[in-house]
Design a protein around this motif. Sequence first.
Motif, PDB file in Angstrom:
ATOM      1  N   ASN A   1       2.435   1.248  -9.877  1.00  0.00           N
ATOM      2  CA  ASN A   1       3.288   1.637 -11.002  1.00  0.00           C
ATOM      3  C   ASN A   1       4.739   1.458 -10.601  1.00  0.00           C
ATOM      4  O   ASN A   1       5.087   1.558  -9.429  1.00  0.00           O
ATOM      5  N   ALA A   2       5.603   1.227 -11.566  1.00  0.00           N
ATOM      6  CA  ALA A   2       7.028   1.086 -11.281  1.00  0.00           C
ATOM      7  C   ALA A   2       7.816   1.500 -12.508  1.00  0.00           C
ATOM      8  O   ALA A   2       7.285   1.561 -13.618  1.00  0.00           O
ATOM      9  N   GLU A   3       9.082   1.810 -12.296  1.00  0.00           N
ATOM     10  CA  GLU A   3       9.973   2.194 -13.372  1.00  0.00           C
ATOM     11  C   GLU A   3      11.257   1.380 -13.272  1.00  0.00           C
ATOM     12  O   GLU A   3      11.750   1.135 -12.185  1.00  0.00           O
ATOM     13  N   ILE A   4      11.773   0.979 -14.415  1.00  0.00           N
ATOM     14  CA  ILE A   4      13.088   0.339 -14.483  1.00  0.00           C
ATOM     15  C   ILE A   4      13.999   1.327 -15.198  1.00  0.00           C
ATOM     16  O   ILE A   4      13.787   1.649 -16.369  1.00  0.00           O
ATOM     17  N   SER A   5      14.979   1.840 -14.505  1.00  0.00           N
ATOM     18  CA  SER A   5      15.887   2.808 -15.114  1.00  0.00           C
ATOM     19  C   SER A   5      17.315   2.400 -14.834  1.00  0.00           C
ATOM     20  O   SER A   5      17.590   1.581 -13.971  1.00  0.00           O
TER      21      SER A   5
END
Length: 585
Positions: free
Chosen positions: A342-346
């Motif tokens: 999983n990954a997040e772009i913030s």
Amino acid sequence: MAAPKKGRSASAQSRPGRSLALILIAIAALTGGMFLSGHPTPRLGIDLAGGTSITLEAKNEPGQPNAINKTNMDTAVDIMNRRVNGLGVSEAEVQTQGDRNIIVNIPKGTNSKQAREQVGTTAKLYFRPVLTTEVSGTDASASPSPSSSSSNKATDKATDKATSSSSATPSAGATSQGRVVSDALKADTTPSASGSASTSPSSSASPSASSSVDPGTAKLQAQYAALDCTDKAVRATAGDGVKPTDPTVACGQNSSGQWQKYILGPAEVSGTDIKKAAAVYDTQSAAGWKVTMDFTSGGSKKFASITGKLAQNQSPQNQFAIVLDGEVVSDPYVNQALTGGNAEISGSFSQTEAQDLANMLKYGALPLTFKEASVTTVTAALGGEQLHAGLIAGAIGLGLVVIYLVVYYRGLSLIAIASLLVSAVLTYVIMSLLGPTIGFALNLPAVCGAIVAIGITADSFIVFFERIRDEIREGRTLRPAVERAWPRARRTILVSDFVSFLAAAVLFIVTVGKVQGFAFTLGLTTLLDVVVVFFFTKPLMTILARRKFFASGHSWSGLDPKRLGAKPPLRRTRRASAPVDTKEA
């Protein structure tokens, strides 16, 4: 005569005013919400209000000479339709024209600029290692999420989706974390200690070969030196025609709003490796909007591999770029391998930007590249004339229904007309509210669906009235006749409306475009018919049955026992007693 049932049903019969109050309160609340939303009228489709028509032409990418075929075109239409239509009722039309064109009709009232960006965007996403970039002083990083060991976070506080250009022009001699461009390229041609693949333009280059640069590296250096990311036209063409397996140059915007340029290595992870994406608001760290991504099993391995290789090296090799359609939207640093999948772009995303990015990633990449061939404005003159004719036809049909009700049912027609008005108000208000909420647009087929619904609604009243008349013909008075007729009429109404709703649902699922508008309106009005009959028509009939005009069977009430050919009133009879023997012994 059978007495009304006791308990819950008897309570409902004795308190019909509650049902009437409930539906009237609901109408008042919905009407208030309609005016507060700023949309007091239903949103109109492109055939009634006009709009924008976009022609997109498919073109082959390098290395894909036979990519334009019926399968890819149909896939592109499906993806575009889901992007712009959402639930399928915003009435944007997407269809092929010829062998290589797609026509997209967007109704007036839709953000046509945003739709144009969404519909033709290929949404090609790549994760590329950063070979060279200008010093930006950012603190972006990639690390596991502190809240969960299975969730990885790719956090970029410096770069987000570009919306404007900067007046600052990067210097052609810019360095990358203290190293000149040519040295960075040479250093990145050296295989890592773990034996990973080279990420340079040419595998023959090495740090020791500082006196000679291969043509591929020299060309890339020249492109980087000449790249002016403040020029929108230059940004749009940067990296055009470059294969994912080759290094490239690209532009991105930092937290200061300034554009910076990059030299990026071959793509390690692609957008097809992303299983799903969503825009969420980070309430824990107050970081604002972010885009979460879940990778496929293969994508998880690729992402773990690239972050692992980058984490083994020192700056700038421990930085990778997330490239969307040739533009760097995030360039976080990596300190360790991210293996959770999983990954997040913030970063500095607004809600719209985060949702747009997630939307493009969620609906996948188009199988073809499209260019905008033409954009034209569609007038609503013809649709307006058809709408006028349709409204006249609807008014004539409604008038005929009202005349029939008055002639045949007399006083009962007041109940039917009042129920039709309540149904019409609910339909209008809900259609107005659905415009800004789910993008529903009223087109000509939807108007036809509303006209057809007049007959469906009137049919429910007729079923109920005829059941009451049947009970009166059996010799019962009005009040018990209403309560006895209702269970039988209720079953018939529910079955009839279920069949209509099922037909509308099937039609909505198997069709596209304007026909879905007809199916949606038909299904909506069928549901409202059930609501109106249960919460308005039946309670109102119960109340009026207590009034002398209807209870006495006035000749103009529509319930005159004589006109209906009623039998003598039913009487309660006692059970016969045992016979008495009067014969003398």
